[in-house]
Write an enzyme that holds these catalytic residues in place. Sequence first.
Site, short mmCIF file in Angstrom:
data_model
loop_
_atom_site.label_atom_id
_atom_site.label_comp_id
_atom_site.label_asym_id
_atom_site.label_seq_id
_atom_site.Cartn_x
_atom_site.Cartn_y
_atom_site.Cartn_z
N GLY A 1 8.68 -7.08 6.25
CA GLY A 1 9.58 -5.99 6.62
C GLY A 1 9.85 -5.91 8.10
CB ALA B 1 -0.93 0.00 1.21
CG HIS C 1 -4.43 -11.36 0.92
ND1 HIS C 1 -4.99 -11.78 2.09
CD2 HIS C 1 -3.98 -10.10 1.16
CE1 HIS C 1 -4.87 -10.84 3.01
NE2 HIS C 1 -4.26 -9.80 2.46
CG ASP C 2 -0.02 -8.44 0.81
OD1 ASP C 2 -0.95 -8.89 1.50
OD2 ASP C 2 0.29 -7.24 0.81
#
Length: 497
Positions: free
Chosen positions: A413, A19, A242-243
Amino acid sequence: MTPRSTSEPVRVAAVDLGATSGRVMACRVGSRTLHLEELHRFSNGGVPVRGGLFWDVLGIHREVLTGVREVARTGRLHGIGIDSWAVDYGLVGRDGWLLGNPRSHRDSRTDGVPARVREVVSDAELYDVTGLQQLPFNTIYQLVSELGTPSLEAAEQLLLLPDLLTYWLTGEAGAERTNASTTGLYDVRTGEWSLELAKRIGLPWGILPPLRDPGTVVGPVVDEVAAYVGAPGVPVISVGSHDTASAVVGVPAGEESFAYISSGTWSLVGLELDGPVLSAEAREADFTNETGVDGTIRFLKNVMGLWVLSESVRTWADKRLADVTLPALLAGAADAPALRTVVDINDPRLLTPGDMPSRIQELAREAGEPIPRTPVAITRTILDSLALAYRRNVRLAATLAGRDVDVVHVVGGGSQNDLLCQLTADALGVPVLAGPGEAAALGNGLVQARALGADLPDLAAMRALIRRTHDVRRFEPASGSAASADWDAAERRAAKV
């Protein structure tokens, strides 16, 4: 598609859209090889226009083409796969053209919509069909907010964001199941659209496209794409679009009983199961059941995630405060008092862009907690509160599913945030295995490789390849009853919020 030896390494373009940023990675998969190379990165984000928040989806498409072209320029390209965030969509008309820019899930148009839906379908009925955590931005609520609009009335098909981009690459429309399961219109028991639910709410159920599984070869790129990227005939493959579905494929788990945290803008905290958990207790705890790769269920909870920290850093940077780089803040937070202030990190007021530090201070004030006054103190409050949320939801997921948890895998991340990983281990009292940071891109590439003939028959084989080729860092929990008692006390404080 050109026949290819199953022993030949596969090189694919793994398009991983977030996003706030997007990346196109070259992923090379062989029997003992799994290598990622980032070849294109671009900024992303909602564009505010006249009180609405939109995605520049044509700009995203342009960046995807640019990245795929770079993958093709630097070596053989066998396939393309796209994963992204969930729930957002574009509406396509009868002529195949997009009817308007897709709205961001952070747009305010769904304010009050869940209550309207509840008048027709109760929360219990909705959960029994969809198994979803009832978040205000779920696709079902976005669509209800559009009832009566020219766009929805003219729509021929709804395409979720990765499916819309796949449609522009191939000309083939459809909905990949892992993403479809996040909409609130998907029956988690049958694995099909719940047309009855759509009809009850008054939605035009005919716009829901055919479903397809992860690993489906959608088709070759259309001529204009082939000419631009220089790769005629290359197939586009439906991955876990979907990630989070791709990221869970990328969890390097062995035989131990594990929980996972896909840590990024959002933190998705949960378990991988064989079937959904649809109990009243799971619904009341706001857990979600989303379809994963190979028919698995991702039983998880959405926790606000590192969005809160990144938005705080942005606010401080806008105010031109000194020493507010993320490394400096994390270094300071590591030395700050532990668990001095904890807040409800899932408070809805933290959902939208804005002055996040002031909101954190307000939440502390309301909870009767010490108010953090400095960027370092606020950073520590955010990380302590996140770790506390991880503790609460991993333990609750295990209880609801009747599972033990021996280890927690943190991917994405947030796996690179040493302080958060250590706090998570301390909070849960079990080891945390951090990495890989690029789990979603790895999962994307592995599913493509299998579809193209690689000897990766199941998730266990994919994860074994990740373990052989990628290092993970292990964080052991702090020992002693005092450390556990501190987290117990913090949880009791948080329960009063």
